[in-house]
Design a protein around this motif. Structure first.
Motif, PDB file in Angstrom:
ATOM      1  N   UNK A 100      51.259  39.400  61.632  1.00 13.94           N
ATOM      2  CA  UNK A 100      51.219  40.655  60.879  1.00 13.94           C
ATOM      3  C   UNK A 100      52.616  41.237  60.718  1.00 13.94           C
ATOM      4  N   UNK A 101      53.406  41.188  61.778  1.00 16.59           N
ATOM      5  CA  UNK A 101      54.768  41.702  61.718  1.00 16.59           C
ATOM      6  C   UNK A 101      55.596  40.864  60.744  1.00 16.59           C
ATOM      7  N   UNK A 102      55.430  39.539  60.817  1.00 17.20           N
ATOM      8  CA  UNK A 102      56.136  38.639  59.904  1.00 17.20           C
ATOM      9  C   UNK A 102      55.767  38.927  58.452  1.00 17.20           C
ATOM     10  N   UNK A 103      54.483  39.229  58.217  1.00 18.85           N
ATOM     11  CA  UNK A 103      53.999  39.514  56.861  1.00 18.85           C
ATOM     12  C   UNK A 103      54.319  40.928  56.405  1.00 18.85           C
ATOM     13  N   UNK A 104      54.946  41.712  57.274  1.00 20.79           N
ATOM     14  CA  UNK A 104      55.336  43.095  56.974  1.00 20.79           C
ATOM     15  C   UNK A 104      54.140  43.948  56.540  1.00 20.79           C
ATOM     16  N   UNK A 129      50.562  29.139  56.426  1.00 19.46           N
ATOM     17  CA  UNK A 129      51.740  28.512  57.024  1.00 19.46           C
ATOM     18  C   UNK A 129      51.471  28.133  58.468  1.00 19.46           C
ATOM     19  N   UNK A 130      50.876  29.061  59.229  1.00 14.13           N
ATOM     20  CA  UNK A 130      50.545  28.777  60.618  1.00 14.13           C
ATOM     21  C   UNK A 130      49.511  27.654  60.699  1.00 14.13           C
ATOM     22  N   UNK A 131      48.532  27.679  59.787  1.00 10.12           N
ATOM     23  CA  UNK A 131      47.521  26.637  59.785  1.00 10.12           C
ATOM     24  C   UNK A 131      48.113  25.266  59.507  1.00 10.12           C
ATOM     25  N   UNK A 187      53.218  27.562  67.996  1.00  9.32           N
ATOM     26  CA  UNK A 187      53.843  28.466  68.969  1.00  9.32           C
ATOM     27  C   UNK A 187      55.355  28.520  68.773  1.00  9.32           C
ATOM     28  N   UNK A 188      55.946  27.367  68.460  1.00 10.99           N
ATOM     29  CA  UNK A 188      57.379  27.336  68.164  1.00 10.99           C
ATOM     30  C   UNK A 188      57.666  28.136  66.897  1.00 10.99           C
ATOM     31  N   UNK A 189      56.784  28.007  65.905  1.00  8.53           N
ATOM     32  CA  UNK A 189      56.942  28.764  64.659  1.00  8.53           C
ATOM     33  C   UNK A 189      56.845  30.260  64.912  1.00  8.53           C
ATOM     34  N   UNK A 190      55.909  30.662  65.765  1.00 12.37           N
ATOM     35  CA  UNK A 190      55.775  32.086  66.111  1.00 12.37           C
ATOM     36  C   UNK A 190      57.064  32.624  66.705  1.00 12.37           C
ATOM     37  N   UNK A 222      62.164  35.742  66.167  1.00 15.95           N
ATOM     38  CA  UNK A 222      63.617  35.811  66.365  1.00 15.95           C
ATOM     39  C   UNK A 222      64.323  36.031  65.030  1.00 15.95           C
ATOM     40  N   UNK A 223      63.874  35.307  63.993  1.00 24.29           N
ATOM     41  CA  UNK A 223      64.542  35.373  62.696  1.00 24.29           C
ATOM     42  C   UNK A 223      64.342  36.707  61.998  1.00 24.29           C
TER      43      UNK A 223
END
Length: 308
Positions: free
Chosen positions: A236-240, A252-254, A280-283, A288-289
């Motif tokens: 949700x934070x990533x999707x703003x 993307x996560x899927x 999990x690495x993507x999260x 971080x990014x």
């Protein structure tokens, strides 16, 4: 029908099919959390709600023989958990993040306790729509077998995006999330709005759990979630806080979750555990990014705990 060797074309095909299957719980949990956070409250208890929803849906489907009754029952239990979370958080000096963590443990514990009798029985699956009817290749047909809940989730993402911009209810949620003082000046009760938003968010998260137990992987066990409820909060934070962004990020996560099985299907076995750790690495990489101490979170509701 015997599988056909389609070579490296099987990798993007498997990722596509996996993205559709794996993303569905993320879609529902992230949309529910978007509604909750847009009202100015964060709910970290979604993991517990997801697990309890999975158990409740499976148990109801076993007892009634109807997977859709299981989905409705799960949504009801999620709404109850959301109401409980919202009711506690309305008291002064109560930290919604701490309450969310407690709710996560509480919901998971209740699910494990009440779900033990339903580990062995078999429940009916949710229906899927075959969009691969045009092909005779079994892999294509399997990859394009789309569960109905995925389509419902996609429609809800567009509906919520529109509602936040063009409806009175969406405006009310946004005003309450941005400024409690402005909401009170408009005659709104922020506690009531957040209570209802948290209940709706809980219902959405529980439907995501119902998908896990009634379709993919399609069984009930105590390790069914694998942290997807918590990952959805990062999503949700990533999707703003944008419902359409949540839908795209869920895909993307899927796709990341389907990477390991897709590569294994063509004989790539080196780094087996690393492939399965891709979501999990993507999260972690996304957080971080997109995080910086020097700038605020664009689109974040002003009343949200993580922005204060």
């Amino acid at each position: 029908m015997e599988p056909v060797d389609i070579g490296l074309w099987g990798v993007p095909l498997a990722i596509l099919g996996g993205a559709i299957r794996v993303s569905t719980p993320f879609i529902f949990v992230s949309l529910g959390e978007t509604i909750t956070e847009r009202s100015g409250r964060i709910n970290l208890g979604l993991e517990g709600i997801l697990v309890f929803g999975a158990m409740a849906a499976y148990a109801i489907a076993v007892m009634t023989g109807s997977p859709w009754l299981g989905v409705l029952g799960a949504a009801g239990t999620g709404a109850v958990f959301g109401l409980f979370h919202g009711w506690i958080c309305k008291f002064p000096k109560v930290n919604d993040i701490a309450i969310g963590i407690a709710l996560m443990l509480f919901g998971s514990g209740l699910a494990f306790f009440f779900g033990k009798p339903f580990i062995q029985p078999s429940a009916p699956d949710l229906p899927a729509i075959s969009l691969g009817w045009w092909s005779d290749i079994p892999q294509v047909q399997a990859a394009l077998s789309v569960n109905v809940l995925f389509l419902i989730g996609a429609a809800l993402a567009f509906a919520l995006w529109w509602a936040f911009r063009h409806t009175r209810a969406g405006l009310i949620v946004r005003v309450v999330g941005d400024s409690s003082d402005a909401a009170r000046a408009m005659g709104l009760n922020p506690d009531t709005v957040r209570l209802l938003a948290t209940a709706v968010g809980g219902a959405f998260a529980a439907v995501g759990g119902a998908y896990l137990s009634l379709y993919y992987p399609g069984s009930w066990n105590e390790g069914i979630s694998s942290g997807q409820g918590l990952m959805a909060v990062a999503l949700v934070i990533f999707a703003r806080w944008n419902p359409l962004g949540c839908f795209a990020a869920a895909l993307l996560f899927g796709g990341a979750g389907a990477l390991g099985p897709a590569l294994q299907s063509v004989g790539v076995t080196q780094g087996y555990y690393l492939f399965y750790a891709a979501p999990y690495i993507l999260t972690l990489a996304i957080m971080v990014a997109t995080s910086s101490p020097g700038r605020s979170l664009a689109g974040a509701p002003g009343e949200l705990s993580i922005t204060k």
